[in-house]
Write a protein that holds these residues in place. Sequence first.
Motif, short mmCIF file in Angstrom:
data_model
loop_
_atom_site.label_atom_id
_atom_site.label_comp_id
_atom_site.label_asym_id
_atom_site.label_seq_id
_atom_site.Cartn_x
_atom_site.Cartn_y
_atom_site.Cartn_z
N GLY A 116 0.78 -1.23 0.00
CA GLY A 116 0.00 0.00 0.00
C GLY A 116 0.81 1.28 0.00
O GLY A 116 0.24 2.37 -0.09
N CYS A 117 2.13 1.16 0.09
CA CYS A 117 2.96 2.36 0.17
C CYS A 117 3.02 3.15 -1.14
O CYS A 117 3.37 4.33 -1.13
N SER A 118 2.67 2.52 -2.26
CA SER A 118 2.60 3.29 -3.50
C SER A 118 1.51 4.35 -3.42
O SER A 118 1.64 5.44 -3.97
N ILE A 119 0.44 4.03 -2.71
CA ILE A 119 -0.63 5.00 -2.48
C ILE A 119 -0.28 5.92 -1.31
O ILE A 119 -0.41 7.14 -1.39
N GLY A 120 0.19 5.32 -0.21
CA GLY A 120 0.47 6.09 1.00
C GLY A 120 1.52 7.16 0.82
O GLY A 120 1.44 8.24 1.43
N SER A 121 2.52 6.90 -0.02
CA SER A 121 3.59 7.88 -0.22
C SER A 121 3.06 9.16 -0.87
O SER A 121 3.44 10.27 -0.48
N VAL A 122 2.16 9.01 -1.84
CA VAL A 122 1.57 10.19 -2.49
C VAL A 122 0.61 10.89 -1.53
O VAL A 122 0.61 12.13 -1.44
N LEU A 123 -0.17 10.11 -0.79
CA LEU A 123 -1.09 10.71 0.17
C LEU A 123 -0.34 11.57 1.19
O LEU A 123 -0.78 12.66 1.54
N TYR A 124 0.79 11.04 1.68
CA TYR A 124 1.55 11.79 2.68
C TYR A 124 2.05 13.11 2.12
O TYR A 124 1.91 14.17 2.75
N GLN A 125 2.66 13.07 0.94
CA GLN A 125 3.22 14.29 0.37
C GLN A 125 2.15 15.32 0.04
O GLN A 125 2.40 16.52 0.10
N LYS A 126 0.96 14.84 -0.28
CA LYS A 126 -0.14 15.77 -0.52
C LYS A 126 -0.67 16.36 0.79
O LYS A 126 -0.79 17.57 0.96
N GLY A 127 -0.99 15.45 1.72
CA GLY A 127 -1.67 15.87 2.93
C GLY A 127 -0.83 16.74 3.84
O GLY A 127 -1.35 17.69 4.44
N ILE A 128 0.44 16.45 3.95
CA ILE A 128 1.30 17.16 4.90
C ILE A 128 1.51 18.62 4.47
O ILE A 128 1.88 19.46 5.30
N LYS A 129 1.25 18.90 3.20
CA LYS A 129 1.45 20.26 2.68
C LYS A 129 0.17 21.10 2.70
O LYS A 129 0.21 22.29 2.43
N LYS A 130 -0.96 20.45 3.02
CA LYS A 130 -2.23 21.18 3.02
C LYS A 130 -2.31 22.11 4.22
O LYS A 130 -1.94 21.75 5.34
N LYS A 131 -2.82 23.31 4.00
CA LYS A 131 -2.96 24.29 5.08
C LYS A 131 -4.23 24.07 5.88
O LYS A 131 -4.30 24.40 7.05
N LYS A 132 -5.26 23.52 5.24
CA LYS A 132 -6.51 23.22 5.92
C LYS A 132 -6.65 21.71 6.09
O LYS A 132 -6.00 20.93 5.41
N LEU A 133 -7.50 21.32 7.04
CA LEU A 133 -7.75 19.90 7.28
C LEU A 133 -8.08 19.20 5.97
O LEU A 133 -8.95 19.64 5.22
N TRP A 134 -7.36 18.09 5.70
CA TRP A 134 -7.55 17.37 4.44
C TRP A 134 -7.65 15.87 4.70
O TRP A 134 -6.75 15.29 5.32
N ARG A 135 -8.74 15.28 4.28
CA ARG A 135 -8.90 13.83 4.32
C ARG A 135 -9.46 13.38 2.99
O ARG A 135 -10.29 14.08 2.38
N LEU A 136 -9.03 12.21 2.52
CA LEU A 136 -9.44 11.71 1.21
C LEU A 136 -9.92 10.27 1.35
O LEU A 136 -9.11 9.33 1.33
N PRO A 137 -11.23 10.05 1.51
CA PRO A 137 -11.73 8.67 1.54
C PRO A 137 -11.37 7.95 0.24
O PRO A 137 -11.58 8.50 -0.85
N VAL A 138 -10.81 6.76 0.36
CA VAL A 138 -10.34 6.02 -0.81
C VAL A 138 -10.99 4.65 -0.84
O VAL A 138 -11.00 3.93 0.15
N THR A 139 -11.55 4.28 -1.97
CA THR A 139 -12.14 2.96 -2.15
C THR A 139 -11.06 1.95 -2.49
O THR A 139 -10.08 2.29 -3.15
N PRO A 140 -11.21 0.68 -2.08
CA PRO A 140 -10.23 -0.33 -2.48
C PRO A 140 -10.38 -0.79 -3.92
O PRO A 140 -9.50 -1.47 -4.45
N TYR A 141 -11.48 -0.40 -4.57
CA TYR A 141 -11.76 -0.91 -5.91
C TYR A 141 -11.09 0.02 -6.94
O TYR A 141 -11.73 0.84 -7.60
N LEU A 142 -9.78 -0.16 -7.08
CA LEU A 142 -8.94 0.76 -7.85
C LEU A 142 -8.32 0.12 -9.09
O LEU A 142 -7.57 0.77 -9.81
#
Length: 563
Positions: A337-363
């Motif tokens: 799952g780190c292929s997804i998690g790595s991008v999520l981290y780099q996106k989320g940690i830079k957001k100035k406002k609260l950011w959550r992205l519900p993700v479906t497993p059907y990808l």
Amino acid sequence: MSNYELGLHIAGFQSSAAIFENDKIKFAIAEERLIRQKRSNNFPIQSIKQCLKRLKIKSLSSIDKIIVNWNPTISMKNINRSGFTFRRRYDPELLYTIPNNLSDFFFNEDDSSSTLYFSKKKNIEFLKHHLSHLGWIFTSPFEECAFAIIDEHGESDTIFLGKFIENRLSKLKTTIFPNSLGIFYSTFTEFLGMQAYSDEWKVMGAAAYGDTRRFEQKLRNLIHFSDGKIFLDSNYFTYGDTRFKGYYNEKLIDLIGIKPRLANTKISQDFFDLAASTQSIFEENLFKILRYLYKKTKSKNLFYNGGCAMNSLANGKILENTDFQDLHISFAPSDLGCSIGSVLYQKGIKKKKLWRLPVTPYLGPSFSQKEVKDLLDSNKIKYKIQKNFVQNVAQLISKNKIGAWFHGSMEFGERALGNRSIIADPRDANVKEKINKLIKFREFYRPLAPAVKIESVENIFNSNTKSEFMESAVKVNKSWQNKIKGVIHEDHTSRVQVVSKKTNPLFWKLIDEFEKITSTPLIVNTSFNLNYEPIVCSPKDAISSFFNSGLDFLCIEGILIAK
């Protein structure tokens, strides 16, 4: 204008790729599913091609950033005086000898990532491994939570604890390699004659048949907890020493008092007892870590990820053994799952406002009914297209027929969640033996999971579990234990998948139709694959597995094939 980011897992088994467009994940897949080699660690060439194809991107040059789930700068710092990395033997080695030796000048222990620039606008970013696991926190429902990342190891650490508030990370404690809860479990996976870092779930399944007391104290003496960290007795473990092959030495054999089991040999009670003790001591130390984490953070919410979070038996006991009130584990907590998690981290940690992205497993990939029909016609395979195929399939499994269910986009992760599944009647007490022996061709003790309608969870299970992704095993209420013997393990638990209309409407409908016939709001759900093969990806894979197993029928995009 779209911004494209590609996440890659290339540091370990089950390599994978995921592609994001702007702030949305569009596609993700493991290389094993495409090249049909289970747990493949090949560079994910085919996965990358599928990512580009899905978004109709003609060239990798259109990707704005590539993020890899491992930071080699940290590894370079540890080995850059070992000889072969100090000077080049041939010119291409300049690609790593230069940054390797310059790392002394720019390396910082707190650096979370390193960047390799190919041009002003294109770069490859190497993100610290445990931050790639942590990236999944942005898919959780929590605005504030404690977090625990626990696995075999990252670049240098094995346990990463802290607190997360909105998008801000607060580090608490790390445990350094080779002191590892994951290595502890993998060591006894290997001792029991199975593949470490691969077959740990077999140990978990076998634990229910053993006596924990037999080896418990011996194993307890091997692992120690102190101030949020665990320590392994290095006299018995060899994983951290490159001079030795494997995870353990003769001292461990002498301590345990039985010989290691050879692969593919007869399973004895020794096997089950050692598996039970391994699971028990793993849980004991996991709960110590999490109790420490709660004491330091005082958060009621826990986000838990990493390879150790694949242990569903332990997961189901976390809330009752700690003071946490809510738990979130991703649908791909292992390295895959780190292929997804790595991008999520780099996106989320830079957001100035609260950011959550519900993700479906059907990808993953999906296929039209026409594509399936053309394949069947070209191979002269008889089939039926039925308007009421959901009701018909429910009728078949209610009559003890075992089938395969192939619909929609393939799941990402190590578990089938209703789109690439083998399905059956959970009331059949012999269904586990049938599937393990005649279809999956695997060990007799491996349990089967139930997929249950969300409306019925509390009625059947002794827990209001949120286990949408089969991440937790929970106790079955006594009133149901004789009704659904096919999905109850020896310890009276089931690894549950909770299904709702929102998460998977077609699969929910199948379970609903089965309930109308049988008054049982759940069905057997196990992954659609044969032993030592990946879960099926394409219609071709599905048809091959169907005809090479004891399955009674295959329902694929509304088309029914029977034997």
